[in-house]
Scaffold this motif. Structure first.
Motif, short mmCIF file in Angstrom:
data_model
loop_
_atom_site.label_atom_id
_atom_site.label_comp_id
_atom_site.label_asym_id
_atom_site.label_seq_id
_atom_site.Cartn_x
_atom_site.Cartn_y
_atom_site.Cartn_z
N ASP A 19 35.66 46.87 35.81
CA ASP A 19 36.15 45.98 36.88
C ASP A 19 37.66 46.14 37.05
O ASP A 19 38.17 46.20 38.18
CB ASP A 19 35.82 44.52 36.57
CG ASP A 19 34.34 44.19 36.64
OD1 ASP A 19 33.55 45.03 37.15
OD2 ASP A 19 33.96 43.10 36.15
N ALA A 23 39.85 47.77 40.35
CA ALA A 23 40.91 47.01 41.03
C ALA A 23 42.30 47.64 40.83
O ALA A 23 43.21 47.37 41.62
CB ALA A 23 40.93 45.57 40.51
N HIS A 24 42.44 48.46 39.79
CA HIS A 24 43.74 49.05 39.45
C HIS A 24 43.57 50.53 39.11
O HIS A 24 43.74 50.94 37.95
CB HIS A 24 44.36 48.30 38.26
CG HIS A 24 44.56 46.85 38.52
ND1 HIS A 24 45.65 46.36 39.19
CD2 HIS A 24 43.79 45.77 38.23
CE1 HIS A 24 45.55 45.05 39.30
NE2 HIS A 24 44.42 44.67 38.72
N GLU A 172 44.62 39.81 34.78
CA GLU A 172 45.65 40.03 35.80
C GLU A 172 46.76 39.00 35.70
O GLU A 172 47.94 39.34 35.88
CB GLU A 172 45.01 40.04 37.19
CG GLU A 172 44.15 41.26 37.42
CD GLU A 172 43.37 41.25 38.72
OE1 GLU A 172 43.09 42.35 39.22
OE2 GLU A 172 43.02 40.16 39.22
#
Length: 181
Positions: A19, A23-24, A172
């Motif tokens: 995940d 996202a990164h 995050e």
């Protein structure tokens, strides 16, 4: 930002790393050291965990501050497995951890900015062939070891819980608090 995601087997590490990576994508992903072993037996033992500790430590030592990397498992995981084996009376090496394993863990953890712990809880269950007794003992050992500042090398430690989205958000937030992405 050098991140290590730690937890016992079947705790959600791969899911969280996946995940996070989605996202990164600017972060390099270091897979579970088990995947890098040429020959790994089916039965976990001290030799297997020591080999993985060495792999996880050596690869962390390669990264300088500012590197963008997320690792599935770090040396603390394998020190916890060794501790769990001892506590369960399954140790194949008497006398506790080899001093080199502790020294290597300390050196590698000095290259970690954020240690993300995935404690057991929730509804992830494992079948008997996944050794639930070892799983629980490792979880207990990891949480205890993560309280030892002498092992952590200054890494910030967070425990993340909840569903996948909640876990990712907690990571995050911790990265933002540390001045990262």
């Amino acid at each position: 930002m050098r991140i290590v995601v730690s937890g016992t087997h079947a705790s959600g590490k791969s899911t969280l790393v996946g995940d996070f990576s989605a996202a990164h994508p600017e972060f390099e992903v270091l897979p579970d050291p088990y995947e890098l072993l040429d020959e790994a037996g089916d039965e976990p033992d001290a030799g297997l965990f020591l080999a993985q500790l060495g792999i996880s430590a050596r690869r962390l030592l390669e990264f300088d501050p500012g590197a963008k990397v997320i690792a599935e498992r770090g040396p603390l995981d394998f020190l916890a497995y060794l501790t769990a084996l001892d506590e369960l009376g399954r140790a194949s090496r008497p006398g506790g951890h080899p001093p080199r394993a502790v020294d290597l863990t300390v050196a590698a953890m000095a290259h970690v900015d954020l240690l993300v712990l995935l404690p057991l809880g929730g509804d992830i269950r494992v079948p008997e062939d996944e050794d639930p007794e070892l799983r629980e003992a490792m979880d207990d050992a990891l949480l205890e070891l993560s309280d030892d500042p002498d092992l952590l090398g200054g890494a910030r430690v967070i425990e993340v819980t909840g569903d996948g989205g909640a876990r990712l958000a907690q990571v995050e937030t911790a990265i933002a608090d540390l001045g990262g992405c």
